[in-house]
Design a protein around this motif. Structure first.
Motif, mmCIF file in Angstrom:
data_model
loop_
_atom_site.group_PDB
_atom_site.id
_atom_site.type_symbol
_atom_site.label_atom_id
_atom_site.label_comp_id
_atom_site.label_asym_id
_atom_site.label_seq_id
_atom_site.Cartn_x
_atom_site.Cartn_y
_atom_site.Cartn_z
ATOM 1 N N UNK A 146 0.828 -1.207 0.000
ATOM 2 C CA UNK A 146 0.000 0.000 0.000
ATOM 3 C C UNK A 146 0.864 1.259 0.000
ATOM 4 N N UNK A 147 1.931 1.242 0.777
ATOM 5 C CA UNK A 147 2.794 2.427 0.829
ATOM 6 C C UNK A 147 3.457 2.699 -0.515
ATOM 7 N N UNK A 148 3.851 1.639 -1.210
ATOM 8 C CA UNK A 148 4.488 1.853 -2.525
ATOM 9 C C UNK A 148 3.506 2.445 -3.528
ATOM 10 N N UNK A 149 2.245 2.062 -3.432
ATOM 11 C CA UNK A 149 1.263 2.537 -4.407
ATOM 12 C C UNK A 149 0.602 3.861 -4.006
ATOM 13 N N UNK A 150 0.469 4.082 -2.691
ATOM 14 C CA UNK A 150 -0.277 5.244 -2.217
ATOM 15 C C UNK A 150 0.585 6.309 -1.556
ATOM 16 N N UNK A 151 1.847 5.979 -1.291
ATOM 17 C CA UNK A 151 2.724 6.907 -0.587
ATOM 18 C C UNK A 151 3.014 6.402 0.806
ATOM 19 N N UNK A 173 0.529 6.859 3.678
ATOM 20 C CA UNK A 173 -0.823 6.301 3.567
ATOM 21 C C UNK A 173 -1.168 5.440 4.776
ATOM 22 N N UNK A 174 -0.188 4.660 5.250
ATOM 23 C CA UNK A 174 -0.388 3.817 6.425
ATOM 24 C C UNK A 174 0.757 4.076 7.389
ATOM 25 N N UNK A 175 0.402 4.459 8.605
ATOM 26 C CA UNK A 175 1.408 4.794 9.612
ATOM 27 C C UNK A 175 1.556 3.646 10.607
ATOM 28 N N UNK A 176 2.791 3.382 11.016
ATOM 29 C CA UNK A 176 3.061 2.363 12.024
ATOM 30 C C UNK A 176 3.102 2.992 13.403
ATOM 31 N N UNK A 177 2.357 2.418 14.323
ATOM 32 C CA UNK A 177 2.414 2.831 15.726
ATOM 33 C C UNK A 177 3.172 1.722 16.442
ATOM 34 N N UNK A 178 4.422 1.987 16.751
ATOM 35 C CA UNK A 178 5.327 0.951 17.241
ATOM 36 C C UNK A 178 4.747 0.191 18.436
ATOM 37 N N UNK A 179 4.787 -1.131 18.309
ATOM 38 C CA UNK A 179 4.318 -1.991 19.374
ATOM 39 C C UNK A 179 2.822 -2.125 19.480
ATOM 40 N N UNK A 180 2.074 -1.436 18.611
ATOM 41 C CA UNK A 180 0.605 -1.472 18.691
ATOM 42 C C UNK A 180 -0.046 -1.936 17.405
ATOM 43 N N UNK A 181 0.332 -1.323 16.280
ATOM 44 C CA UNK A 181 -0.271 -1.713 15.015
ATOM 45 C C UNK A 181 -0.179 -0.614 13.990
ATOM 46 N N UNK A 182 -1.263 -0.397 13.246
ATOM 47 C CA UNK A 182 -1.266 0.544 12.144
ATOM 48 C C UNK A 182 -2.504 1.410 12.183
ATOM 49 N N UNK A 183 -2.360 2.590 11.585
ATOM 50 C CA UNK A 183 -3.534 3.432 11.352
ATOM 51 C C UNK A 183 -3.356 4.132 10.019
ATOM 52 N N UNK A 184 -4.484 4.486 9.437
ATOM 53 C CA UNK A 184 -4.447 5.137 8.128
ATOM 54 C C UNK A 184 -3.902 6.549 8.303
ATOM 55 N N UNK A 185 -3.127 6.989 7.322
ATOM 56 C CA UNK A 185 -2.554 8.331 7.370
ATOM 57 C C UNK A 185 -3.008 9.149 6.189
ATOM 58 N N UNK A 186 -2.052 9.515 5.305
ATOM 59 C CA UNK A 186 -2.326 10.302 4.098
ATOM 60 C C UNK A 186 -3.062 11.599 4.428
ATOM 61 N N UNK A 187 -2.615 12.263 5.503
ATOM 62 C CA UNK A 187 -3.264 13.525 5.860
ATOM 63 C C UNK A 187 -2.736 14.670 5.054
#
Length: 218
Positions: free
Chosen positions: A196-201, A204-218
């Motif tokens: 997803x990051x390669x295609x969307x930037x 687009x998806x941010x890593x929250x260390x030790x927890x998981x992921x959340x959508x970005x692209x703000x």
């Protein structure tokens, strides 16, 4: 109740017309996807029966086009293909039910009546996060207004993140709800996040260390 049957098997259509008429349906028929699409758009039908393998335009394309045009008439898809991915593909493009050939006519009628009883669902809202959009009806994804071609799995991952954009989503949750494969290596999530990051930037998806992921692209 008016039903449109879109199937290129003339004998099957003839049998369905005869049987459904006896059950109180008013039946129209088309034998190719283009004609069926035009009739479904122009006609006030209560339910549609659409075969997957059609000349000129296949059933998946017909249903996708209908939903993109805001035609939300219930659709029962017919197919000789009975694999779980075939069924999933039919439902993903916007069909409401899926029946494999050969099928019981009694079951077909029961499913059609069940679909007619359901309230017609409104077009689902487009999901947005900053410069990202995903249309659940058409599966179209854009970044900064430009369409981006994603695979079905990539789209499913992005959709889940967008639907839960207000929180961080863990790897195990994504495995359970997006990948649906018990015992899958959690690293597969990282792999698809990378796609997803390669295609969307990268944002687009941010890593929250030790927890998981959340959508970005703000």
């Amino acid at each position: 109740m008016r039903v449109l049957v879109v199937d290129d098997e003339v004998g099957l259509v003839r049998a369905l017309r005869r049987g459904l008429t006896a059950e109180g349906f008013a039946v129209d028929a088309a034998h190719d996807g283009e004609t069926g699409l035009a009739m479904a758009v122009d006609g006030a039908y209560d339910v549609l029966v659409v075969d997957v393998m059609l000349p000129r335009r296949n059933g998946y394309d017909v249903v996708t086009a209908l939903r993109a045009l805001d035609v939300w008439t219930p659709v029962l898809m017919l197919s000789a293909k009975d694999g779980e991915h075939d069924v999933a593909d039919g439902l993903d493009v916007g069909a409401d039910d899926y029946l494999t050939k050969p099928f019981s006519f009694v079951v077909l009628v029961a499913r059609l009546r069940a679909l007619v009883r359901r309230p017609v669902a409104p077009r689902p809202a487009v999901l947005r996060a900053g410069a990202l959009t995903l249309d659940p009806a058409t599966r179209e994804v854009t970044r900064d207004g430009r369409p981006v071609d994603l695979t079905a799995r990539e789209t499913a991952l992005l959709e889940y993140l967008l639907r839960h954009a207000d929180r961080v989503v863990g790897k195990i949750e994504l495995l359970d709800h997006v990948f649906d494969t018990g015992g899958e290596d959690p690293n597969v999530v990282e792999v698809y996040v990378g796609y997803l990051r390669r295609k969307l930037g990268r944002d687009a998806v941010l890593t929250v260390r030790g927890t998981g992921y959340r959508v970005g692209a703000g």
